[in-house]
Design a protein around this motif. Sequence first.
Motif, short mmCIF file in Angstrom:
data_model
loop_
_atom_site.label_atom_id
_atom_site.label_comp_id
_atom_site.label_asym_id
_atom_site.label_seq_id
_atom_site.Cartn_x
_atom_site.Cartn_y
_atom_site.Cartn_z
N VAL A 64 41.36 33.43 58.07
CA VAL A 64 40.70 34.31 57.28
C VAL A 64 41.29 35.46 56.80
O VAL A 64 41.97 36.39 57.69
CB VAL A 64 39.11 34.61 58.32
N ALA A 65 40.93 35.83 55.70
CA ALA A 65 41.65 36.91 55.01
C ALA A 65 41.27 38.15 55.70
O ALA A 65 40.30 38.49 56.15
CB ALA A 65 41.57 36.92 53.63
N SER A 71 36.57 40.32 51.76
CA SER A 71 37.05 39.21 51.79
C SER A 71 36.08 37.91 51.99
O SER A 71 35.13 38.05 52.35
CB SER A 71 38.07 38.92 52.54
N SER A 72 36.68 36.81 51.71
CA SER A 72 36.06 35.42 52.05
C SER A 72 34.70 35.16 51.57
O SER A 72 33.72 35.01 52.11
CB SER A 72 35.58 35.47 53.66
N ILE A 73 34.70 35.48 50.39
CA ILE A 73 33.56 35.24 49.22
C ILE A 73 33.03 33.72 49.53
O ILE A 73 33.76 32.86 49.71
CB ILE A 73 33.60 35.68 47.82
N GLU A 74 31.83 33.50 49.33
CA GLU A 74 31.22 32.13 49.31
C GLU A 74 31.86 30.93 48.36
O GLU A 74 32.14 29.88 49.06
CB GLU A 74 29.65 32.10 49.02
N GLU A 92 38.41 40.02 47.73
CA GLU A 92 37.50 39.30 46.84
C GLU A 92 38.16 38.96 45.30
O GLU A 92 38.20 37.98 44.86
CB GLU A 92 36.12 39.84 46.66
N ILE A 93 38.88 40.10 44.80
CA ILE A 93 39.42 40.09 43.37
C ILE A 93 40.38 39.02 43.38
O ILE A 93 40.49 38.55 42.61
CB ILE A 93 39.76 41.77 43.02
N ALA A 94 41.29 39.19 44.32
CA ALA A 94 42.46 38.11 44.37
C ALA A 94 41.91 36.49 44.68
O ALA A 94 42.21 35.84 44.00
CB ALA A 94 43.42 38.44 45.36
N ILE A 99 42.69 33.29 42.35
CA ILE A 99 43.14 32.39 42.91
C ILE A 99 42.15 31.03 42.79
O ILE A 99 42.76 30.08 42.43
CB ILE A 99 43.32 32.49 44.45
N LEU A 100 41.00 31.29 42.82
CA LEU A 100 40.01 30.08 42.53
C LEU A 100 40.16 29.54 41.07
O LEU A 100 40.06 28.44 41.04
CB LEU A 100 38.70 30.86 42.78
#
Length: 192
Positions: free
Chosen positions: A116-117, A124-127, A93-95, A99-100
Amino acid sequence: MLQEIKVENVIIGKQFEDSINYQEFIKIVKERKINVQVVEAGQRINVEKDLYFDVLWPISDKIMSENSINNNSLVCKMVYQNFSMLFTGDIEEIAEKVILEEYKDTNMLKSTILKVAHHGSKSSSIEEFLEAVKPKIALIGVGEKNTFGHPNSDVLERLEKSGSKIFRTDEEGEITIRINRNGKIWINKMLN
């Protein structure tokens, strides 16, 4: 793997932390005289006409110190004609949030298929990341009955909510993807 199969070239993300595995990798590539290309965000790897990888992560001035081996994983987008696939390594999530932010004013993350990460880990794979990628297909590389409980049920729910068709190696075995010049996609599974 480098000791078992013939490899001529290796592409690896810029490393920001030393490890025993990395030292072993360096030793093997030197012994076998394997060409190593170290890449980071902003570089393009041309494979052939109309097929290339854009390296999106890591970025030297935005290094992740938290769980650095995972969060500085190589993230790249493969592009072929109108088809694209985002490879996310083991980022968490932090990365994903950095990146977002980095690509917020572009469509750079949008991809037909998402690898998928982190094997579908709950970290990982936050909304918001899935909203930016908008994958039609999500691939999860994960071992059957793994001790980590991957993929996480919340991640599977987020992928379903995003409209992705999910393929998992623990349920379907090896997954092969074929794409033609018109963008038609075939997914072959070893197990049915």
